[in-house]
Design an enzyme around this catalytic site. Sequence first.
Site, PDB file in Angstrom:
ATOM      1  N   ILE A  27       0.841  -1.203   0.000  1.00  0.00           N
ATOM      2  CA  ILE A  27       0.000   0.000   0.000  1.00  0.00           C
ATOM      3  C   ILE A  27       0.873   1.249   0.000  1.00  0.00           C
ATOM      4  CG2 ILE A  27      -1.700   1.336   1.338  1.00  0.00           C
ATOM      5  CD1 ILE A  27      -2.872  -1.325   2.344  1.00  0.00           C
ATOM      6  N   LEU A  94       1.510   2.366   8.407  1.00  0.00           N
ATOM      7  CA  LEU A  94       1.142   1.169   7.645  1.00  0.00           C
ATOM      8  C   LEU A  94       1.914  -0.058   8.126  1.00  0.00           C
ATOM      9  CD1 LEU A  94       1.647   3.084   4.347  1.00  0.00           C
ATOM     10  CD2 LEU A  94      -0.484   1.851   4.718  1.00  0.00           C
ATOM     11  N   THR A 137      -7.696  -2.903   9.958  1.00  0.00           N
ATOM     12  CA  THR A 137      -8.077  -3.953   9.016  1.00  0.00           C
ATOM     13  C   THR A 137      -9.554  -4.313   9.133  1.00  0.00           C
ATOM     14  OG1 THR A 137      -7.774  -6.291   8.450  1.00  0.00           O
ATOM     15  CG2 THR A 137      -7.360  -5.703  10.727  1.00  0.00           C
ATOM     16  N   TYR A 183      -3.897 -11.381  15.199  1.00  0.00           N
ATOM     17  CA  TYR A 183      -3.753 -10.149  14.403  1.00  0.00           C
ATOM     18  C   TYR A 183      -4.955  -9.223  14.594  1.00  0.00           C
ATOM     19  CZ  TYR A 183      -3.963  -7.596   9.832  1.00  0.00           C
ATOM     20  OH  TYR A 183      -4.080  -6.668   8.826  1.00  0.00           O
ATOM     21  N   ARG A 258     -15.022 -13.027  -0.076  1.00  0.00           N
ATOM     22  CA  ARG A 258     -14.280 -11.783   0.097  1.00  0.00           C
ATOM     23  C   ARG A 258     -14.778 -10.773  -0.932  1.00  0.00           C
ATOM     24  NH1 ARG A 258     -12.854 -14.241   3.932  1.00  0.00           N
ATOM     25  NH2 ARG A 258     -10.751 -14.615   4.709  1.00  0.00           N
TER      26      ARG A 258
HETATM   27  N1  LIG Z   1      -3.481  -4.992   1.693  1.00  0.00           N
HETATM   28  C1  LIG Z   1      -4.630  -5.150   2.300  1.00  0.00           C
HETATM   29  O1  LIG Z   1      -5.617  -5.527   1.700  1.00  0.00           O
HETATM   30  C2  LIG Z   1      -4.792  -4.850   3.749  1.00  0.00           C
HETATM   31  C3  LIG Z   1      -5.982  -5.256   4.345  1.00  0.00           C
HETATM   32  C4  LIG Z   1      -6.199  -4.949   5.678  1.00  0.00           C
HETATM   33  C5  LIG Z   1      -5.259  -4.229   6.390  1.00  0.00           C
HETATM   34  N2  LIG Z   1      -4.110  -3.827   5.800  1.00  0.00           N
HETATM   35  C6  LIG Z   1      -3.165  -3.072   6.625  1.00  0.00           C
HETATM   36  O2  LIG Z   1      -2.535  -2.058   5.841  1.00  0.00           O
HETATM   37  C7  LIG Z   1      -1.176  -1.909   6.240  1.00  0.00           C
HETATM   38  C8  LIG Z   1      -0.250  -2.063   5.038  1.00  0.00           C
HETATM   39  O3  LIG Z   1      -0.484  -3.300   4.425  1.00  0.00           O
HETATM   40  P1  LIG Z   1       0.286  -3.801   3.103  1.00  0.00           P
HETATM   41  O4  LIG Z   1      -0.661  -4.669   2.386  1.00  0.00           O
HETATM   42  O5  LIG Z   1       0.910  -2.653   2.410  1.00  0.00           O
HETATM   43  O6  LIG Z   1       1.402  -4.723   3.784  1.00  0.00           O
HETATM   44  P2  LIG Z   1       2.974  -4.835   3.474  1.00  0.00           P
HETATM   45  O7  LIG Z   1       3.475  -5.988   4.273  1.00  0.00           O
HETATM   46  O8  LIG Z   1       3.203  -4.858   2.017  1.00  0.00           O
HETATM   47  O9  LIG Z   1       3.554  -3.482   4.065  1.00  0.00           O
HETATM   48  C9  LIG Z   1       3.918  -3.292   5.410  1.00  0.00           C
HETATM   49  C10 LIG Z   1       5.272  -2.602   5.433  1.00  0.00           C
HETATM   50  O10 LIG Z   1       5.614  -2.301   6.787  1.00  0.00           O
HETATM   51  C11 LIG Z   1       6.990  -2.523   6.951  1.00  0.00           C
HETATM   52  N3  LIG Z   1       7.282  -2.781   8.369  1.00  0.00           N
HETATM   53  C12 LIG Z   1       6.784  -3.792   9.131  1.00  0.00           C
HETATM   54  N4  LIG Z   1       7.311  -3.728  10.365  1.00  0.00           N
HETATM   55  C13 LIG Z   1       8.160  -2.672  10.394  1.00  0.00           C
HETATM   56  C14 LIG Z   1       9.006  -2.101  11.374  1.00  0.00           C
HETATM   57  N5  LIG Z   1       9.104  -2.641  12.601  1.00  0.00           N
HETATM   58  N6  LIG Z   1       9.725  -1.000  11.066  1.00  0.00           N
HETATM   59  C15 LIG Z   1       9.641  -0.458   9.810  1.00  0.00           C
HETATM   60  N7  LIG Z   1       8.871  -0.955   8.835  1.00  0.00           N
HETATM   61  C16 LIG Z   1       8.144  -2.048   9.108  1.00  0.00           C
HETATM   62  C17 LIG Z   1       7.285  -3.760   6.095  1.00  0.00           C
HETATM   63  O11 LIG Z   1       8.675  -3.848   5.775  1.00  0.00           O
HETATM   64  C18 LIG Z   1       6.410  -3.494   4.882  1.00  0.00           C
HETATM   65  O12 LIG Z   1       7.115  -2.835   3.861  1.00  0.00           O
HETATM   66  C19 LIG Z   1      -0.951  -2.937   7.359  1.00  0.00           C
HETATM   67  O13 LIG Z   1      -1.100  -2.304   8.597  1.00  0.00           O
HETATM   68  C20 LIG Z   1      -2.056  -3.951   7.160  1.00  0.00           C
HETATM   69  O14 LIG Z   1      -2.409  -4.567   8.376  1.00  0.00           O
HETATM   70  C21 LIG Z   1      -3.846  -4.141   4.503  1.00  0.00           C
HETATM   71  O1  LIG Z   2      -3.501 -20.237  -1.692  1.00  0.00           O
HETATM   72  C1  LIG Z   2      -4.459 -19.799  -1.015  1.00  0.00           C
HETATM   73  C2  LIG Z   2      -4.371 -18.658  -0.183  1.00  0.00           C
HETATM   74  C3  LIG Z   2      -5.489 -18.232   0.511  1.00  0.00           C
HETATM   75  N1  LIG Z   2      -6.672 -18.904   0.403  1.00  0.00           N
HETATM   76  C4  LIG Z   2      -7.891 -18.395   1.090  1.00  0.00           C
HETATM   77  O2  LIG Z   2      -8.226 -17.133   0.504  1.00  0.00           O
HETATM   78  C5  LIG Z   2      -8.865 -16.281   1.457  1.00  0.00           C
HETATM   79  C6  LIG Z   2      -8.189 -14.924   1.451  1.00  0.00           C
HETATM   80  O3  LIG Z   2      -6.885 -15.054   1.931  1.00  0.00           O
HETATM   81  P1  LIG Z   2      -5.853 -13.839   2.100  1.00  0.00           P
HETATM   82  O4  LIG Z   2      -4.498 -14.437   2.164  1.00  0.00           O
HETATM   83  O5  LIG Z   2      -6.052 -12.796   1.085  1.00  0.00           O
HETATM   84  O6  LIG Z   2      -6.179 -13.268   3.545  1.00  0.00           O
HETATM   85  P2  LIG Z   2      -7.521 -12.851   4.286  1.00  0.00           P
HETATM   86  O7  LIG Z   2      -8.491 -12.202   3.360  1.00  0.00           O
HETATM   87  O8  LIG Z   2      -8.037 -14.031   5.028  1.00  0.00           O
HETATM   88  O9  LIG Z   2      -6.936 -11.828   5.340  1.00  0.00           O
HETATM   89  C7  LIG Z   2      -6.355 -10.614   4.918  1.00  0.00           C
HETATM   90  O10 LIG Z   2      -7.354  -9.677   5.080  1.00  0.00           O
HETATM   91  C8  LIG Z   2      -7.158  -8.398   5.520  1.00  0.00           C
HETATM   92  C9  LIG Z   2      -5.760  -8.001   5.948  1.00  0.00           C
HETATM   93  O11 LIG Z   2      -5.749  -7.482   7.245  1.00  0.00           O
HETATM   94  C10 LIG Z   2      -4.679  -8.951   5.745  1.00  0.00           C
HETATM   95  O12 LIG Z   2      -4.007  -8.565   4.586  1.00  0.00           O
HETATM   96  C11 LIG Z   2      -5.109 -10.379   5.731  1.00  0.00           C
HETATM   97  O13 LIG Z   2      -5.303 -10.732   7.080  1.00  0.00           O
HETATM   98  C12 LIG Z   2      -8.851 -17.054   2.776  1.00  0.00           C
HETATM   99  O14 LIG Z   2     -10.085 -17.694   2.938  1.00  0.00           O
HETATM  100  C13 LIG Z   2      -7.769 -18.100   2.578  1.00  0.00           C
HETATM  101  O15 LIG Z   2      -7.969 -19.267   3.358  1.00  0.00           O
HETATM  102  C14 LIG Z   2      -6.766 -20.029  -0.410  1.00  0.00           C
HETATM  103  O16 LIG Z   2      -7.829 -20.666  -0.512  1.00  0.00           O
HETATM  104  N2  LIG Z   2      -5.657 -20.437  -1.090  1.00  0.00           N
END
Ligand SMILES: NC(=O)c1ccc[n+]([C@@H]2O[C@H](COP(=O)([O-])OP(=O)(O)OC[C@H]3O[C@@H](n4cnc5c(N)ncnc54)[C@H](O)[C@@H]3O)[C@@H](O)[C@H]2O)c1
Ligand SMILES: O=c1ccn([C@@H]2O[C@H](COP(=O)(O)OP(=O)(O)O[C@H]3OC[C@@H](O)[C@H](O)[C@H]3O)[C@@H](O)[C@H]2O)c(=O)[nH]1
Length: 387
Positions: A27, A94, A137, A183, A258
């Site tokens: 993100i 993030l 999240t 989480y 989802r």
């Molecule tokens: N992608 C999604 O759909 C999704 C869904 C729900 C929540 N979120 C939340 O959004 C945020 C970003 O998610 P993302 O998908 O970009 O994940 P991501 O893992 O790609 O990004 C997280 C970043 O944080 C950095 N990080 C982690 N711990 C650190 C530390 N101690 N010091 C410095 N940097 C650190 C990691 O190196 C990474 O680059 C997270 O808080 C996640 O829980 C994302």
């Molecule tokens: O290879 C795979 C991977 C995942 N899955 C399933 O696909 C679904 C989605 O899995 P994801 O790995 O995207 O993760 P989830 O949607 O469960 O959770 C995510 O949602 C919100 C965020 O906070 C996090 O990025 C993560 O927790 C789950 O039901 C999982 O069991 C499969 O069936 N096959």
Amino acid sequence: MASSRADLDGNSIKPMTICMIGAGGFIGSHLCEKLMAETPHKVLAVDVYNDKINHLLEPSSSPWAERIQFHRINIKNDSRLEGLIRMADLTINLAAICTPADYNTRPLDTIYSNFIDALPVVKYCSENSKRLIHFSTCEVYGKTVGCFLPKDSPLRQEPANYVLSEDTSPCIFGPIEKQRWSYACAKQLIERLIYAEGAENGLEFTIVRPFNWIGPRMDFIPGIDGPSEGVPRVLACFSNNLLRGEPLKLVDGGESQRTFVYIKDAIEAVLLMIENPARANGHIFNVGNPNNEVTVRQLAEMMTQVYTKVSGEPALASPTIDISSKEFYGEGYDDSDKRIPDMTIINRQLGWNPKTSLWDLLESTLTYQHRTYAEAVKKSTSVPVSS
Ligand SMILES: NC(=O)c1ccc[n+]([C@@H]2O[C@H](COP(=O)([O-])OP(=O)(O)OC[C@H]3O[C@@H](n4cnc5c(N)ncnc54)[C@H](O)[C@@H]3O)[C@@H](O)[C@H]2O)c1
Ligand SMILES: O=c1ccn([C@@H]2O[C@H](COP(=O)(O)OP(=O)(O)O[C@H]3OC[C@@H](O)[C@H](O)[C@H]3O)[C@@H](O)[C@H]2O)c(=O)[nH]1
């Protein structure tokens, strides 16, 4: 650049400095790109990695070179963090461990990362009267009320039993031995702490609850730009299977549902929050696309079709295979059954709506995955010819 832009109330937007923690992730990389290309704001980008934003950091002749600075800092133990938060007008946090494969296998790291490590960020923002946008999240909702009703109950069809609303839905997690919820629980507690800092100490905050944002640069492809045994989120797992010509693995039959939103749509929502503090402060926002709901099985089928189209590779005769969650994730896994975001609050406050259909977002994402990884995967799997 773009300094004459106005906010939603017609006021001109002043350039600001943003301390973005976790800027090197999925993100963060898209948000940095957007801020550099379309706004005059400065970014102090904090992360332990910068591979996903390297294209913005180099060369030093780029039009935004003066507006983005990378700080390689682990926020667990670095005294420079407070200084960066003080230099900024706004902090966006993030940073997190956020891949489900870690929640039940590394629960301590998960809880520390999502709760303990976020504490100083909240504290520094509160003590220095700085605005905070914190990434939580959709998992804080846990399971839906509806999933506890009999399968044939008409009450399952009532939106109140499955649509997830910021101000009214309960947070329903499984028992402690189901460590999957480590989480969600850590994220819920940090939300409560931020909310309390707002109520008791006047912290200006916004909490974002992303609902499965997906797109290019999400996670890694195991054995290519991440560990061979690593298990990323579903988009990268399925991309990896497609790139390798393997069946896509459906955890517990792929029945969970989802809603997926395109990262570029979601980033528009974050930009609105950044630039409209009067409308965003004090709010928790769902950010997702309720129109893009599928079961995981349907996602696998659609990704298979889209990948065939964009790669020209034929689909497998049996494109999916079932696997138990115990075998795939190990002991202590559990799942959210269904995730439909209520969009009322973000609509009312920021007028934001997602635009991209699931098919379209998968087409652009899988085109990127194929272009970025197909060659490397082919090389890694080709057997060397012995002389
Ligand atoms: N992608 C999604 O759909 C999704 C869904 C729900 C929540 N979120 C939340 O959004 C945020 C970003 O998610 P993302 O998908 O970009 O994940 P991501 O893992 O790609 O990004 C997280 C970043 O944080 C950095 N990080 C982690 N711990 C650190 C530390 N101690 N010091 C410095 N940097 C650190 C990691 O190196 C990474 O680059 C997270 O808080 C996640 O829980 C994302
Ligand atoms: O290879 C795979 C991977 C995942 N899955 C399933 O696909 C679904 C989605 O899995 P994801 O790995 O995207 O993760 P989830 O949607 O469960 O959770 C995510 O949602 C919100 C965020 O906070 C996090 O990025 C993560 O927790 C789950 O039901 C999982 O069991 C499969 O069936 N096959």
